[in-house]
Design a protein around this motif. Structure first.
Motif, PDB file in Angstrom:
ATOM      1  N   PRO A  86      -7.839  -3.982   2.977  1.00  0.00           N
ATOM      2  CA  PRO A  86      -8.478  -4.199   4.000  1.00  0.00           C
ATOM      3  C   PRO A  86      -7.768  -3.660   5.424  1.00  0.00           C
ATOM      4  O   PRO A  86      -8.062  -3.221   6.522  1.00  0.00           O
ATOM      5  CB  PRO A  86      -9.027  -5.453   4.283  1.00  0.00           C
ATOM      6  N   TYR A  87      -6.420  -3.736   5.377  1.00  0.00           N
ATOM      7  CA  TYR A  87      -5.484  -3.348   6.595  1.00  0.00           C
ATOM      8  C   TYR A  87      -4.929  -2.011   6.715  1.00  0.00           C
ATOM      9  O   TYR A  87      -4.197  -1.817   7.385  1.00  0.00           O
ATOM     10  CB  TYR A  87      -4.396  -4.456   6.673  1.00  0.00           C
ATOM     11  N   VAL A  88      -5.580  -1.020   5.669  1.00  0.00           N
ATOM     12  CA  VAL A  88      -5.105   0.249   5.767  1.00  0.00           C
ATOM     13  C   VAL A  88      -6.318   0.910   6.277  1.00  0.00           C
ATOM     14  O   VAL A  88      -7.424   0.851   5.727  1.00  0.00           O
ATOM     15  CB  VAL A  88      -4.760   0.541   4.355  1.00  0.00           C
ATOM     16  N   ASN A  89      -6.231   1.699   7.290  1.00  0.00           N
ATOM     17  CA  ASN A  89      -6.730   2.685   7.783  1.00  0.00           C
ATOM     18  C   ASN A  89      -6.950   4.060   7.116  1.00  0.00           C
ATOM     19  O   ASN A  89      -5.792   4.430   6.775  1.00  0.00           O
ATOM     20  CB  ASN A  89      -6.867   3.033   9.272  1.00  0.00           C
TER      21      ASN A  89
ATOM     22  N   ASN B 173      -0.773   3.141   9.381  1.00  0.00           N
ATOM     23  CA  ASN B 173      -0.507   1.927  10.188  1.00  0.00           C
ATOM     24  C   ASN B 173       0.237   1.079   9.859  1.00  0.00           C
ATOM     25  O   ASN B 173       0.629   1.079   8.969  1.00  0.00           O
ATOM     26  CB  ASN B 173      -2.107   1.487  10.474  1.00  0.00           C
TER      27      ASN B 173
ATOM     28  N   ASP C 101       0.889  -1.039   0.170  1.00  0.00           N
ATOM     29  CA  ASP C 101      -0.127   0.088   0.011  1.00  0.00           C
ATOM     30  C   ASP C 101       0.833   1.291  -0.002  1.00  0.00           C
ATOM     31  O   ASP C 101       0.482   2.335  -0.435  1.00  0.00           O
ATOM     32  CB  ASP C 101      -0.974  -0.128   1.133  1.00  0.00           C
TER      33      ASP C 101
END
Lengths: 271, 264
Positions: free
Chosen positions: B256-259, B264, B184
């Motif tokens: 899905p793991y990026v806010n 993060n 990302d």
């Protein structure tokens, strides 16, 4: 009441370990020997605390014990599967959990554990069952499909410890596991450590903390790391306290524990 | 009165509708100023009417194919730049290649003119389009490698230790912590670099005008000092640039793991 116990065989031997980085010696002449503790009617592992002021080499010692850093001198031995045939630690033979409870950011909790189990040599056919069993036991089954960034601090702690247990077996090193935690999370981590500690005879937990009362409450052996003299700023073991021999291990916190904590603080402040 | 005071208070956070109203206010203010400032005889910017007229003329003369030509150039350059930069950045973890890759990163100080001249005389460059792509790839790659090196350097040591403590080989550590674990970030760097490339579009497309593109439109309008058409083409470039930026930003947040709003 003092609990009876006996010891048998060495579960950890740290022999004359020194670490020099560049021209600077961080720790030297570290010696630790831990034996398997046996208690009637209890599956009881070992719980060892390492305390000392900042900059005395606790993290360096932990990275060396976990094989993440090679010692400049000396050796660290743990038992192998074969009786009386210890092996030198290598990367991965001893589990390591840092104070941030680091996990892979791109994997769900379930996939983190699956990967750890695979790396731990668990046969493919058994991985799902073992992972789900642990998730249920540690209350993480509902969070299994979550990524670390969506987990609470407590869930991350449990996941980090579980992944190390799956990959490394009985040995677990935790660098300041209570640092920055609120009262509730401290209690959670204490429960987790006790759960791991009582899960197998050979379970050996080594942790560092600046909370001496907590170390006295949890550990059955405490090592104090400090400078041997003010002129030589190199970390070494300046004192050790065997709470089993003192009759304080596995006991509710009492005045005797408070007295011991005072002695440990004195040893820390003097080094 | 209190809410007006908030507007000029440092670090004050406004409610979403207020923010929207503020954006609308500035938009109207800028357009209004533009309109008013171009009513006299002498003015810096072309009037909105002449820009709209210019846009209409450019559309009649094939604006859309030119947009696709520019997008195609940008796409090709991005593809080749990614193909070059990503492996280079990942190889930087190997001590053998580290000095070379750090050296490549320093090429960002090389002037564009020198590279263009060299590529124009190179026997390996067969066409004008290839030269345009070549210039953009070189530019994009040096910035891309630089940014990726910085991302790799900023990965906390704990992540490497965590992977190693799970008995992972060094190649597995590279795969999980850097390649998969930072994909990302690579998209975000691409987003930032694409802005540089998109900004350079006019310069690069004006080197070889036969290949077409939005840069060619500007260059042609420039010959006749048609400011309305120049401004119209620039607005199109700006709007497409903003759209590309938005799309890449959405792509990054689709993981899905990026806010949103945090690295993060």
């Amino acid at each position: 009441m003092k609990h009876s116990y006996k010891t048998e065989g060495t579960v950890l031997l740290v022999e004359n370990v020194s670490v020099t980085i560049g021209n600077k010696t961080i720790i030297e002449n570290i010696n630790m020997e831990e034996h398997n503790t046996l208690r009637d009617g209890h599956a009881q592992g070992q719980m060892i605390a390492v305390v000392g002021r900042s900059g005395r080499g606790k993290s360096t010692l932990f990275k060396t014990i976990t094989g993440l850093r090679k010692p400049s001198t000396g050796r660290i031995l743990i038992p192998s599967n074969e009786i009386n045939k210890p092996i030198e630690v290598q990367e991965g033979t001893v589990g390591f959990v840092d104070q941030k409870y680091t996990l892979f950011r791109h994997l769900t909790i379930y996939n983190q554990l699956k990967l750890a189990a695979r790396k731990g040599g668990i046969p493919d056919g058994e991985i799902h069952g073992r992972v789900m069993d642990l998730l249920n036991k540690w209350g993480l089954e509902k969070a299994k499909d979550q990524y670390p960034c969506h987990c609470s601090g407590g869930q991350r702690q449990r996941a980090a410890i579980m992944s190390q247990l799956l990959s490394s077996g009985y040995f677990l090193v935790l660098d300041e596991p209570f640092s920055g935690l609120d009262v509730g999370n401290v209690e959670d981590v204490k429960s987790m450590l006790r759960l791991v500690n009582t899960s197998h005879e050979l379970s050996t937990i080594i942790f560092s903390t600046h909370d001496i009362e907590l170390a006295v409450e949890l550990a059955d052996k405490i090592y104090v790391l400090g400078f041997a003299s003010p002129s030589k700023q190199v970390g070494t073991v300046v004192a050790s306290f065997d709470l089993k021999a003192l009759g304080l291990a596995w006991q509710p916190y009492s005045q005797s524990h408070t007295e011991l904590a005072k002695d440990i603080k004195t040893a820390i402040l003097g080094s | 009165m209190a809410s007006m005071k908030k507007l000029v208070t440092p670090f004050e956070v406004l409610k979403a509708p207020h923010n929207l109203a503020l954006v609308a206010f500035w938009l109207v203010a800028v357009i209004g100023y533009w309109y008013l400032s171009t009513t006299g005889q002498k003015h810096l910017l072309p009037s909105p009417q002449s820009v709209l007229r210019g846009l209409g003329e450019e559309y009649q003369e094939g604006l859309v194919p030119h947009i696709f030509s520019s997008l195609s150039l940008c796409g090709q350059a991005t593809f080749w730049a990614l193909l070059v930069s990503l492996p280079l950045a990942y190889l930087s973890t190997l001590p053998l290649f580290m000095p070379v890759i750090q050296g490549i990163s320093k090429f960002r100080y090389l002037p564009l003119t020198g590279i263009t001249f060299y590529l124009a005389t190179s026997p390996l460059i067969s066409s004008g389009r290839a030269m345009q792509v070549g210039v953009l790839v070189i530019f994009m790659s040096v910035y891309f490698v630089t940014s990726l090196l910085s991302v790799i350097a900023d990965i906390p040591q704990e992540e490497f230790d965590h992977a190693r403590s799970l008995k992972m080989s060094r190649w597995e550590v590279l795969w999980h912590v850097i390649v998969r674990g930072r994909i990302d970030y690579a998209i975000d760097i691409l987003r930032q670099n694409l802005a540089i490339v998109w900004m350079m579009l006019v310069t690069v497309e004006s080197i070889v005008m036969s290949a077409g593109g939005l840069g060619t439109i500007i260059k042609n309008a420039d010959r006749y000092a048609n400011h309305g058409r120049i401004f119209a083409a620039q607005l199109v470039i700006l709007l497409i640039g903003i759209l590309l930026d938005y799309l890449l930003s959405e792509l990054r947040y689709s993981f899905p793991y990026v806010n949103r709003g945090s690295k993060n």
